[in-house]
Design an enzyme around this catalytic site. Structure first.
Site, PDB file in Angstrom:
ATOM      1  N   SER A  46       1.018  -0.840   0.179  1.00 11.46           N
ATOM      2  CA  SER A  46      -0.035   0.094   0.955  1.00 11.46           C
ATOM      3  C   SER A  46       0.823   1.114  -0.086  1.00 11.46           C
ATOM      4  O   SER A  46       1.687   1.823  -0.135  1.00 11.46           O
ATOM      5  CB  SER A  46      -0.792   0.189   1.373  1.00 11.46           C
ATOM      6  N   TYR A  91      -7.673  13.913   0.953  1.00 13.51           N
ATOM      7  CA  TYR A  91      -6.500  14.764  -0.184  1.00 13.51           C
ATOM      8  C   TYR A  91      -7.868  15.730  -1.332  1.00 13.51           C
ATOM      9  O   TYR A  91      -8.573  15.552  -1.218  1.00 13.51           O
ATOM     10  CB  TYR A  91      -5.591  14.180  -0.614  1.00 13.51           C
ATOM     11  N   ARG A 111      -7.652   5.341  -5.639  1.00 11.93           N
ATOM     12  CA  ARG A 111      -8.070   5.204  -4.477  1.00 11.93           C
ATOM     13  C   ARG A 111      -8.782   6.057  -3.934  1.00 11.93           C
ATOM     14  O   ARG A 111      -8.882   7.347  -4.309  1.00 11.93           O
ATOM     15  CB  ARG A 111      -6.780   5.290  -3.037  1.00 11.93           C
TER      16      ARG A 111
HETATM   17  C1  LIG Z   1       3.004   5.507   7.271  1.00 14.23           C
HETATM   18  C2  LIG Z   1       1.933   5.619   6.700  1.00 14.23           C
HETATM   19  C3  LIG Z   1       1.715   6.353   5.703  1.00 14.23           C
HETATM   20  C4  LIG Z   1       0.462   6.406   5.009  1.00 14.23           C
HETATM   21  N1  LIG Z   1       0.327   6.869   3.987  1.00 14.23           N
HETATM   22  C5  LIG Z   1       0.225   6.448   2.691  1.00 14.23           C
HETATM   23  C6  LIG Z   1       0.260   7.472   1.177  1.00 14.23           C
HETATM   24  O1  LIG Z   1       1.075   8.291   1.106  1.00 14.23           O
HETATM   25  N2  LIG Z   1      -0.988   7.126   0.112  1.00 14.23           N
HETATM   26  C7  LIG Z   1      -2.252   6.645   1.133  1.00 14.23           C
HETATM   27  O2  LIG Z   1      -3.196   6.718   0.421  1.00 14.23           O
HETATM   28  N3  LIG Z   1      -2.320   5.901   2.091  1.00 14.23           N
HETATM   29  C8  LIG Z   1      -1.076   5.888   2.917  1.00 14.23           C
HETATM   30  N4  LIG Z   1      -1.287   5.450   4.486  1.00 14.23           N
HETATM   31  C9  LIG Z   1      -2.700   4.666   4.395  1.00 14.23           C
HETATM   32  C10 LIG Z   1      -1.810   3.515   4.145  1.00 14.23           C
HETATM   33  O3  LIG Z   1      -1.904   3.513   2.521  1.00 14.23           O
HETATM   34  C11 LIG Z   1      -2.909   1.935   4.187  1.00 14.23           C
HETATM   35  O4  LIG Z   1      -4.743   2.622   3.558  1.00 14.23           O
HETATM   36  C12 LIG Z   1      -3.523   2.349   5.566  1.00 14.23           C
HETATM   37  O5  LIG Z   1      -2.309   1.969   6.551  1.00 14.23           O
HETATM   38  C13 LIG Z   1      -4.287   1.863   6.498  1.00 14.23           C
HETATM   39  O6  LIG Z   1      -3.758  -0.037   5.796  1.00 14.23           O
HETATM   40  P1  LIG Z   1      -2.962  -1.154   7.280  1.00 14.23           P
HETATM   41  O7  LIG Z   1      -4.370  -1.496   8.430  1.00 14.23           O
HETATM   42  O8  LIG Z   1      -2.750  -2.113   6.144  1.00 14.23           O
HETATM   43  O9  LIG Z   1      -1.709  -0.080   7.286  1.00 14.23           O
HETATM   44  C14 LIG Z   1      -0.136   5.039   4.989  1.00 14.23           C
HETATM   45  C15 LIG Z   1      -0.063   5.167   6.526  1.00 14.23           C
HETATM   46  C16 LIG Z   1       0.868   4.068   6.969  1.00 14.23           C
HETATM   47  C17 LIG Z   1       1.247   4.031   8.704  1.00 14.23           C
END
Ligand SMILES: Cc1cc2nc3c(=O)[nH]c(=O)nc-3n(C[C@H](O)[C@H](O)[C@H](O)COP(=O)(O)O)c2cc1C
Length: 356
Positions: free
Chosen positions: A22, A181, A229
């Protein structure tokens, strides 16, 4: 019945399994440039066995960065360091992809380890822009309302960025229209109170997303996938809803969007979000069922069995892992062991000795 280690082909691109990294901001760039951090971070996840390795939200213009340390692709100079990374990722059998983004009114904040705070002009911040001059919350700066000319320039910035992404070796694009965003700000009545052709009715609020998709699809190769997304719901009264998402997805499908990455939230600090294991999977499932669109599930997916169940029951076509991939870049390798799919994953020759 498909499973987690089955390949997935979209347009001319073949994913070796159903696991993607992701997009995650690394807050590690200077002037938008990729560097050794991005090479090691993204490269490790390609070696780890993921099929799709997506960059963090990559800004299409400097004022569209979430933090001053975000990755960017607003100039040709950004291409070369990215090229080295995409070559490494492709060389290890994964598909390199980029998330294109503009943070709009949520731009110009410090990294999480410095508090995620809006920055002022004296400590690296700038005046953000948005559909309307409503700040995200009381700490955030008031955005300048974009005029029609500026909106059209932003659409062009996205398509110019797509051309550069192609030049840098990316084979997959994800348009970031989620998490509060810029594109999501236009979609949601929470942040969009305009009374021109970009605000008011559903048709007007989706206009910028539609125009951006069209401008990207015009320059992005036909044999490469374009994903988007979406925050499938704002989780708040008066906000964007799953029904809105489904209406939009039908339109996006006609415009050549190949996959919906189903996230949620981000448009209001007052939303109450029932976070928990796989809590967004029902959105990916419903959108897939009602629109026959290919979907990705994301959010609190951590266990191999959990991920495999999502694919086997055709609730989504792909799973994207965020934080679990930060904990363990070799998660796909571990999952292949736990799911008895060891023959279905590439172990780099350099690491073969560990298999004996
Ligand atoms: C450190 C960090 C940075 C993130 N940056 C983005 C990003 O740049 N773009 C985005 O769409 N989501 C971003 N997210 C959200 C993740 O892509 C993901 O959708 C969210 O963490 C839920 O998934 P997970 O439970 O597997 O972490 C970020 C999440 C984390 C933890």
């Amino acid at each position: 019945m498909p499973h987690l280690f089955d390949p997935l082909e979209i347009r001319g691109v073949a994913l070796r399994n159903r696991i993607g990294v992701s997009p995650m901001c690394m807050y590690s760039s200077s002037d938008g440039f990729a560097n050794e951090w991005h090479m090691v971070h993204l490269g490790a996840r390609a070696i780890g066995g993921a099929a799709l390795v997506l960059t963090e939200a990559t800004a299409v213009e400097p004022r569209g960065r979430i933090s001053p340390q975000d990755l960017g692709i607003w100039s040709d100079n950004h291409i070369q360091p990215l090229k080295e990374i995409t070559q490494f990722i492709s060389g290890h059998g994964a598909i390199p992809g980029m998330q294109l983004a503009h943070a709009g009114r949520k731009a110009g904040t410090s990294p999480p380890w410095e508090g995620n705070q809006p920055l002022n002009d004296n400590n690296g911040g700038w005046t953000p822009v948005g559909p309307s001059n409503i700040p995200f919350n009381k700490n955030h700066r008031e955005p300048n309302e974009l005029n029609l000319e500026e909106i059209s320039e932003i659409t062009s910035s996205f398509s110019d960025a797509a051309i550069r992404a192609k030049e840098s070796g990316m084979q997959w694009l994800e348009l970031h229209a989620a998490h509060g965003y810029l594109l999501h700000q236009f979609l949601s009545p929470i942040s969009n109170t305009r009374d021109d052709q970009y605000g008011g009715t559903f048709e007007n609020r989706i206009r910028l997303t539609i125009e951006t998709v069209q401008s990207i699809r015009n320059v992005w190769p036909d044999n490469y996938p374009l994903a988007i997304r979406l925050s499938t719901t704002d989780w708040i009264e008066g906000g964007w809803t799953v029904e809105d998402t489904i209406k939009l997805v039908h339109i996006l499908k006609e415009l050549g969007v190949d996959l919906i990455d189903c996230s949620s939230g981000g448009s209001s600090p007052n939303a109450s979000i029932p976070r928990g294991a796989g809590f967004q999977v029902p959105f990916a499932e419903r959108i897939r069922r009602e629109t026959e669109m290919t979907t990705a599930a994301v959010g609190f997916i951590t266990e191999p069995m959990q991920a495999d169940e999502i694919i086997r029951n055709q609730r989504a076509d792909l799973v994207l892992l965020g934080r679990e991939m930060l904990r363990d870049p070799y998660w796909p390798q571990r999952a292949s062991r736990e799911l008895d799919q060891r023959d279905n994953i590439a172990i780099p020759s350099q690491y073969n000795q560990a298999e004996k």
